[in-house]
Scaffold this active site. Sequence first.
Site, PDB file in Angstrom:
ATOM      1  N   LYS A   7       0.845  -1.204   0.000  1.00  0.00           N
ATOM      2  CA  LYS A   7       0.000   0.000   0.000  1.00  0.00           C
ATOM      3  C   LYS A   7       0.879   1.254   0.000  1.00  0.00           C
ATOM      4  O   LYS A   7       0.361   2.370  -0.017  1.00  0.00           O
ATOM      5  CB  LYS A   7      -0.859   0.046   1.280  1.00  0.00           C
ATOM      6  CG  LYS A   7      -1.728  -1.167   1.489  1.00  0.00           C
ATOM      7  CD  LYS A   7      -3.075  -0.968   0.825  1.00  0.00           C
ATOM      8  CE  LYS A   7      -4.016  -2.118   1.079  1.00  0.00           C
ATOM      9  NZ  LYS A   7      -4.231  -2.960  -0.091  1.00  0.00           N
ATOM     10  N   THR A  63      10.597  -3.638   3.032  1.00  0.00           N
ATOM     11  CA  THR A  63       9.700  -4.547   3.723  1.00  0.00           C
ATOM     12  C   THR A  63      10.239  -5.974   3.607  1.00  0.00           C
ATOM     13  O   THR A  63      11.318  -6.194   3.064  1.00  0.00           O
ATOM     14  CB  THR A  63       8.241  -4.342   3.214  1.00  0.00           C
ATOM     15  OG1 THR A  63       7.374  -5.144   3.995  1.00  0.00           O
ATOM     16  CG2 THR A  63       8.066  -4.667   1.760  1.00  0.00           C
ATOM     17  N   LYS A  77      14.627  -6.330   5.561  1.00  0.00           N
ATOM     18  CA  LYS A  77      14.922  -5.264   6.534  1.00  0.00           C
ATOM     19  C   LYS A  77      16.317  -5.387   7.146  1.00  0.00           C
ATOM     20  O   LYS A  77      16.984  -4.385   7.385  1.00  0.00           O
ATOM     21  CB  LYS A  77      13.852  -5.234   7.627  1.00  0.00           C
ATOM     22  CG  LYS A  77      12.499  -4.746   7.120  1.00  0.00           C
ATOM     23  CD  LYS A  77      11.463  -4.694   8.221  1.00  0.00           C
ATOM     24  CE  LYS A  77      10.108  -4.264   7.659  1.00  0.00           C
ATOM     25  NZ  LYS A  77       9.072  -4.158   8.692  1.00  0.00           N
ATOM     26  N   ASN A 100      13.537  -0.112   8.080  1.00  0.00           N
ATOM     27  CA  ASN A 100      12.361  -0.123   7.199  1.00  0.00           C
ATOM     28  C   ASN A 100      12.344   1.125   6.329  1.00  0.00           C
ATOM     29  O   ASN A 100      11.440   1.293   5.520  1.00  0.00           O
ATOM     30  CB  ASN A 100      11.055  -0.310   7.987  1.00  0.00           C
ATOM     31  CG  ASN A 100      10.458   0.997   8.452  1.00  0.00           C
ATOM     32  OD1 ASN A 100      11.188   1.918   8.835  1.00  0.00           O
ATOM     33  ND2 ASN A 100       9.138   1.095   8.423  1.00  0.00           N
ATOM     34  N   GLY A 115      11.057  -9.146  14.448  1.00  0.00           N
ATOM     35  CA  GLY A 115      11.478  -7.817  14.013  1.00  0.00           C
ATOM     36  C   GLY A 115      10.555  -6.706  14.501  1.00  0.00           C
ATOM     37  O   GLY A 115      11.028  -5.637  14.909  1.00  0.00           O
ATOM     38  N   TYR A 125      -2.926  -6.474   9.236  1.00  0.00           N
ATOM     39  CA  TYR A 125      -4.044  -5.590   8.888  1.00  0.00           C
ATOM     40  C   TYR A 125      -4.777  -6.110   7.664  1.00  0.00           C
ATOM     41  O   TYR A 125      -4.262  -6.915   6.897  1.00  0.00           O
ATOM     42  CB  TYR A 125      -3.560  -4.147   8.646  1.00  0.00           C
ATOM     43  CG  TYR A 125      -2.425  -4.042   7.672  1.00  0.00           C
ATOM     44  CD1 TYR A 125      -1.119  -4.072   8.121  1.00  0.00           C
ATOM     45  CD2 TYR A 125      -2.664  -3.944   6.302  1.00  0.00           C
ATOM     46  CE1 TYR A 125      -0.068  -3.990   7.230  1.00  0.00           C
ATOM     47  CE2 TYR A 125      -1.621  -3.863   5.406  1.00  0.00           C
ATOM     48  CZ  TYR A 125      -0.318  -3.890   5.877  1.00  0.00           C
ATOM     49  OH  TYR A 125       0.715  -3.828   4.992  1.00  0.00           O
TER      50      TYR A 125
HETATM   51  P1  NDP Z   1       9.058 -12.114  12.491  1.00  0.00           P
HETATM   52  O1  NDP Z   1       9.057 -13.215  11.508  1.00  0.00           O
HETATM   53  O2  NDP Z   1      10.288 -11.331  12.713  1.00  0.00           O
HETATM   54  O3  NDP Z   1       8.618 -12.698  13.941  1.00  0.00           O
HETATM   55  C1  NDP Z   1       7.519 -13.534  14.018  1.00  0.00           C
HETATM   56  C2  NDP Z   1       7.141 -13.715  15.494  1.00  0.00           C
HETATM   57  O4  NDP Z   1       5.875 -14.356  15.524  1.00  0.00           O
HETATM   58  C3  NDP Z   1       8.104 -14.577  16.314  1.00  0.00           C
HETATM   59  O5  NDP Z   1       8.221 -14.032  17.601  1.00  0.00           O
HETATM   60  C4  NDP Z   1       7.391 -15.931  16.349  1.00  0.00           C
HETATM   61  O6  NDP Z   1       7.629 -16.658  17.538  1.00  0.00           O
HETATM   62  C5  NDP Z   1       5.953 -15.479  16.382  1.00  0.00           C
HETATM   63  N1  NDP Z   1       4.995 -16.495  15.903  1.00  0.00           N
HETATM   64  C6  NDP Z   1       4.790 -16.919  14.636  1.00  0.00           C
HETATM   65  N2  NDP Z   1       3.781 -17.810  14.590  1.00  0.00           N
HETATM   66  C7  NDP Z   1       3.338 -17.935  15.876  1.00  0.00           C
HETATM   67  C8  NDP Z   1       2.298 -18.702  16.480  1.00  0.00           C
HETATM   68  N3  NDP Z   1       1.504 -19.528  15.769  1.00  0.00           N
HETATM   69  N4  NDP Z   1       2.115 -18.577  17.823  1.00  0.00           N
HETATM   70  C9  NDP Z   1       2.890 -17.753  18.561  1.00  0.00           C
HETATM   71  N5  NDP Z   1       3.884 -17.007  18.035  1.00  0.00           N
HETATM   72  C10 NDP Z   1       4.107 -17.100  16.706  1.00  0.00           C
HETATM   73  O7  NDP Z   1       7.830 -11.175  12.058  1.00  0.00           O
HETATM   74  P2  NDP Z   1       7.703  -9.584  12.271  1.00  0.00           P
HETATM   75  O8  NDP Z   1       8.046  -9.291  13.684  1.00  0.00           O
HETATM   76  O9  NDP Z   1       8.407  -8.867  11.196  1.00  0.00           O
HETATM   77  O10 NDP Z   1       6.130  -9.360  12.005  1.00  0.00           O
HETATM   78  C11 NDP Z   1       5.160  -9.755  12.956  1.00  0.00           C
HETATM   79  C12 NDP Z   1       3.781  -9.344  12.483  1.00  0.00           C
HETATM   80  O11 NDP Z   1       3.684  -7.920  12.400  1.00  0.00           O
HETATM   81  C13 NDP Z   1       3.384  -9.851  11.106  1.00  0.00           C
HETATM   82  O12 NDP Z   1       2.013 -10.205  11.146  1.00  0.00           O
HETATM   83  C14 NDP Z   1       3.574  -8.640  10.204  1.00  0.00           C
HETATM   84  O13 NDP Z   1       2.738  -8.677   9.079  1.00  0.00           O
HETATM   85  C15 NDP Z   1       3.149  -7.523  11.149  1.00  0.00           C
HETATM   86  N6  NDP Z   1       3.732  -6.212  10.818  1.00  0.00           N
HETATM   87  C16 NDP Z   1       2.857  -5.170  10.625  1.00  0.00           C
HETATM   88  C17 NDP Z   1       3.334  -3.921  10.323  1.00  0.00           C
HETATM   89  C18 NDP Z   1       2.375  -2.785  10.119  1.00  0.00           C
HETATM   90  O14 NDP Z   1       2.786  -1.722   9.629  1.00  0.00           O
HETATM   91  N7  NDP Z   1       1.118  -2.921  10.503  1.00  0.00           N
HETATM   92  C19 NDP Z   1       4.789  -3.653  10.199  1.00  0.00           C
HETATM   93  C20 NDP Z   1       5.619  -4.797  10.490  1.00  0.00           C
HETATM   94  C21 NDP Z   1       5.092  -6.041  10.770  1.00  0.00           C
HETATM   95  P3  NDP Z   1       8.887 -17.664  17.728  1.00  0.00           P
HETATM   96  O15 NDP Z   1      10.098 -16.795  17.861  1.00  0.00           O
HETATM   97  O16 NDP Z   1       8.575 -18.374  18.979  1.00  0.00           O
HETATM   98  O17 NDP Z   1       8.912 -18.524  16.490  1.00  0.00           O
END
Ligand code: NDP
Length: 272
Positions: free
Chosen positions: A16, A62, A66, A87, A130, A216
Amino acid sequence: MSDRYAVIGRPINHTKSPLIHGLFAEATGQALEYGAIEGELEGFEAQVLQLRSEGGLGMNITAPFKLRAFELADRRSERAQLARAANALKFEDGSIYAENFDGIGLLRDIEQNLGEPLRNRRVLLLGAGGAVRGALLPFLQAGPRELVIANRDMAKALTLRNELDHPRLRISRYEELDGQAFDIVVNATSASLTGELPPLPAGVLGGARLAYELAYGKGLTPFLRMAQAHGVARLADGVGMLVEQAAEAFAWWRGVRPETRAVIDRLTIPLE
Ligand code: NDP
């Protein structure tokens, strides 16, 4: 010729960012061009350098680039250093500057758009990826009574705590949250992208003022449904965060901060 910017990611077709920055440019009367680039796993760095050599002034980054963008930069903000991720990049005076606006974008959305200041509140952040890395510094600076990070992989949470030893920051296993109460619960895991629910003891959401989902455009995710079932007063998804981080980048590049309300409204897909 107008100034050039672009977002790069893989896949990039659902981004977007060109729409958001186009609306910001129109509203602030700035002449700029903002494109979208499908990143190449082998050639990401060359693609960034190419845009710069063609006169580009900055980029949004993105998934999954990153960290590579952060490493490519010559100078990095404190936020980007803690997040170990960029980012946004700015090309200026022959240098590549790295920033991370995800955390500040999330904070602004919660505090200013949703009207829930973090000061003196108990805040729970789910995940240790992240997005949580990016949120930690701005969240702690907002003065919560306590900030708790829960993650499945405790080693990841422990690394974060060790990197940012702060008296109000605590890490927890999911099961240890049972019986605890929080004012604000933020799902910063990627569980919702696959329709899953983090293993959060259900009662934790009872009494929360706000449940915030970083993903979102997905309507009521399992996390938001669980919050709704526990009577959480306010539910929100990450569209406001997306627009707020874009506004931060726009201000960093252009020196003028755009209004975000109308853009958030335009992009919002009702939760129900
Ligand atoms: P990462 O891949 O860096 O981290 C993913 C995290 O999610 C880890 O802590 C992982 O846990 C956890 N996880 C994944 N699946 C599960 C599950 N089933 N149950 C519990 N924990 C789970 O992702 P990001 O931090 O980059 O992104 C996280 C979310 O934020 C995404 O949905 C992304 O789309 C959203 N986002 C939104 C933004 C916005 O502008 N609105 C900007 C950036 C991100 P573990 O370490 O234990 O595997």
